[in-house]
Design a protein around this motif. Structure first.
Motif, PDB file in Angstrom:
ATOM      1  N   GLN A  15       0.763  -1.305   0.123  1.00 39.11           N
ATOM      2  CA  GLN A  15      -0.068   0.129   0.015  1.00 39.11           C
ATOM      3  C   GLN A  15       0.939   1.229  -0.027  1.00 39.11           C
ATOM      4  N   GLY A  16       0.492   2.250  -0.729  1.00 36.88           N
ATOM      5  CA  GLY A  16       1.179   3.386  -0.807  1.00 36.88           C
ATOM      6  C   GLY A  16       2.346   3.383  -1.801  1.00 36.88           C
ATOM      7  N   VAL A  17       2.501   2.411  -2.620  1.00 36.83           N
ATOM      8  CA  VAL A  17       3.782   2.314  -3.435  1.00 36.83           C
ATOM      9  C   VAL A  17       3.202   2.182  -4.736  1.00 36.83           C
ATOM     10  N   GLY A  18       2.138   2.429  -5.272  1.00 34.54           N
ATOM     11  CA  GLY A  18       1.669   2.365  -6.680  1.00 34.54           C
ATOM     12  C   GLY A  18       1.029   0.849  -7.180  1.00 34.54           C
ATOM     13  N   PHE A  19       1.053  -0.146  -6.139  1.00 32.69           N
ATOM     14  CA  PHE A  19       0.903  -1.668  -6.458  1.00 32.69           C
ATOM     15  C   PHE A  19      -0.692  -1.685  -7.176  1.00 32.69           C
ATOM     16  N   LEU A  30      -3.751  -7.341 -20.177  1.00 30.10           N
ATOM     17  CA  LEU A  30      -3.983  -9.037 -20.372  1.00 30.10           C
ATOM     18  C   LEU A  30      -5.604  -9.504 -20.683  1.00 30.10           C
ATOM     19  N   GLY A  31      -6.394  -8.168 -21.083  1.00 27.42           N
ATOM     20  CA  GLY A  31      -7.820  -8.200 -21.064  1.00 27.42           C
ATOM     21  C   GLY A  31      -8.720  -8.480 -20.086  1.00 27.42           C
ATOM     22  N   LEU A  32      -8.080  -8.524 -18.714  1.00 35.74           N
ATOM     23  CA  LEU A  32      -9.152  -8.637 -17.736  1.00 35.74           C
ATOM     24  C   LEU A  32      -9.989  -7.366 -17.236  1.00 35.74           C
ATOM     25  N   GLU A  33     -11.030  -7.725 -16.646  1.00 34.59           N
ATOM     26  CA  GLU A  33     -11.963  -6.942 -16.016  1.00 34.59           C
ATOM     27  C   GLU A  33     -11.757  -7.055 -14.285  1.00 34.59           C
ATOM     28  N   GLY A  34     -12.222  -6.055 -13.620  1.00 33.35           N
ATOM     29  CA  GLY A  34     -12.049  -6.249 -12.253  1.00 33.35           C
ATOM     30  C   GLY A  34     -11.658  -5.275 -11.282  1.00 33.35           C
ATOM     31  N   TRP A  35     -11.056  -5.282 -10.090  1.00 33.77           N
ATOM     32  CA  TRP A  35     -10.603  -4.057  -9.343  1.00 33.77           C
ATOM     33  C   TRP A  35      -9.425  -4.675  -8.542  1.00 33.77           C
ATOM     34  N   ALA A  36      -8.634  -3.438  -7.998  1.00 35.56           N
ATOM     35  CA  ALA A  36      -7.763  -3.790  -6.979  1.00 35.56           C
ATOM     36  C   ALA A  36      -8.061  -2.644  -5.922  1.00 35.56           C
ATOM     37  N   ARG A  37      -7.941  -3.175  -4.401  1.00 33.94           N
ATOM     38  CA  ARG A  37      -8.306  -1.938  -3.487  1.00 33.94           C
ATOM     39  C   ARG A  37      -7.614  -2.445  -2.312  1.00 33.94           C
ATOM     40  N   ASN A  38      -7.208  -1.347  -1.634  1.00 34.01           N
ATOM     41  CA  ASN A  38      -6.527  -1.431  -0.372  1.00 34.01           C
ATOM     42  C   ASN A  38      -7.617  -2.087   0.801  1.00 34.01           C
ATOM     43  N   MET A  39      -7.171  -2.861   1.512  1.00 34.19           N
ATOM     44  CA  MET A  39      -7.884  -3.420   2.694  1.00 34.19           C
ATOM     45  C   MET A  39      -7.460  -2.589   4.056  1.00 34.19           C
ATOM     46  N   ASP A  40      -8.166  -2.759   5.002  1.00 33.97           N
ATOM     47  CA  ASP A  40      -7.661  -1.887   6.422  1.00 33.97           C
ATOM     48  C   ASP A  40      -6.593  -2.704   7.029  1.00 33.97           C
ATOM     49  N   ASP A  41      -6.303  -3.942   6.793  1.00 30.51           N
ATOM     50  CA  ASP A  41      -5.419  -4.613   7.281  1.00 30.51           C
ATOM     51  C   ASP A  41      -3.992  -4.578   6.652  1.00 30.51           C
ATOM     52  N   GLY A  42      -3.857  -3.974   5.583  1.00 33.75           N
ATOM     53  CA  GLY A  42      -2.584  -3.664   4.709  1.00 33.75           C
ATOM     54  C   GLY A  42      -2.573  -4.514   3.572  1.00 33.75           C
ATOM     55  N   ARG A  43      -3.338  -5.314   3.529  1.00 33.08           N
ATOM     56  CA  ARG A  43      -3.158  -6.189   2.185  1.00 33.08           C
ATOM     57  C   ARG A  43      -3.991  -5.403   0.933  1.00 33.08           C
ATOM     58  N   VAL A  44      -3.812  -5.962  -0.144  1.00 29.43           N
ATOM     59  CA  VAL A  44      -4.496  -5.405  -1.331  1.00 29.43           C
ATOM     60  C   VAL A  44      -5.459  -6.605  -1.766  1.00 29.43           C
ATOM     61  N   GLU A  45      -6.522  -6.523  -2.030  1.00 25.05           N
ATOM     62  CA  GLU A  45      -7.623  -7.340  -2.594  1.00 25.05           C
ATOM     63  C   GLU A  45      -7.515  -7.157  -4.071  1.00 25.05           C
ATOM     64  N   VAL A  46      -7.450  -8.143  -4.932  1.00 22.07           N
ATOM     65  CA  VAL A  46      -7.353  -8.250  -6.399  1.00 22.07           C
ATOM     66  C   VAL A  46      -8.457  -9.022  -7.001  1.00 22.07           C
TER      67      VAL A  46
END
Length: 91
Positions: A15-19, A30-46
């Motif tokens: 988080q905070g590094v452009g991930f 890659l032609g994918l759809e979806g999202w990437a979001r920061n989680m409260d515990d410091g992980r990123v959910e993709v």
């Protein structure tokens, strides 16, 4: 080619590094759809949907050494596609 949904939880210094931006760029290439979001515990959910081969490639990139920050681990879950996600966004 079968379409699937990949949900991946990325832990480490991601988080905070452009991930999320980096992940969005890889997913769009890659032609994918979806999202990437920061989680409260410091992980990123993709969440990514599309051809299985493209989702596998994204997962390999998430686990690779060229990500921004430092990835300590990735846990993934595979499931069926659940409708259109309308592109790939950072949340």
């Amino acid at each position: 080619m079968e379409d699937v949904r990949l949900t991946a939880w990325v832990r480490g210094h991601v988080q905070g590094v452009g991930f999320r931006w980096w992940t969005r760029s890889r997913a769009l290439e890659l032609g994918l759809e979806g999202w990437a979001r920061n989680m409260d515990d410091g992980r990123v959910e993709v969440v990514a949907q599309g051809p299985r081969q493209a989702c596998v490639k994204l997962l390999e990139q998430l686990r690779g050494c060229d990500t921004p920050g430092k990835v300590d681990g990735v846990v993934e879950r595979w499931s069926e596609v659940r409708g259109s996600l309308g592109g790939f966004r950072e949340r």
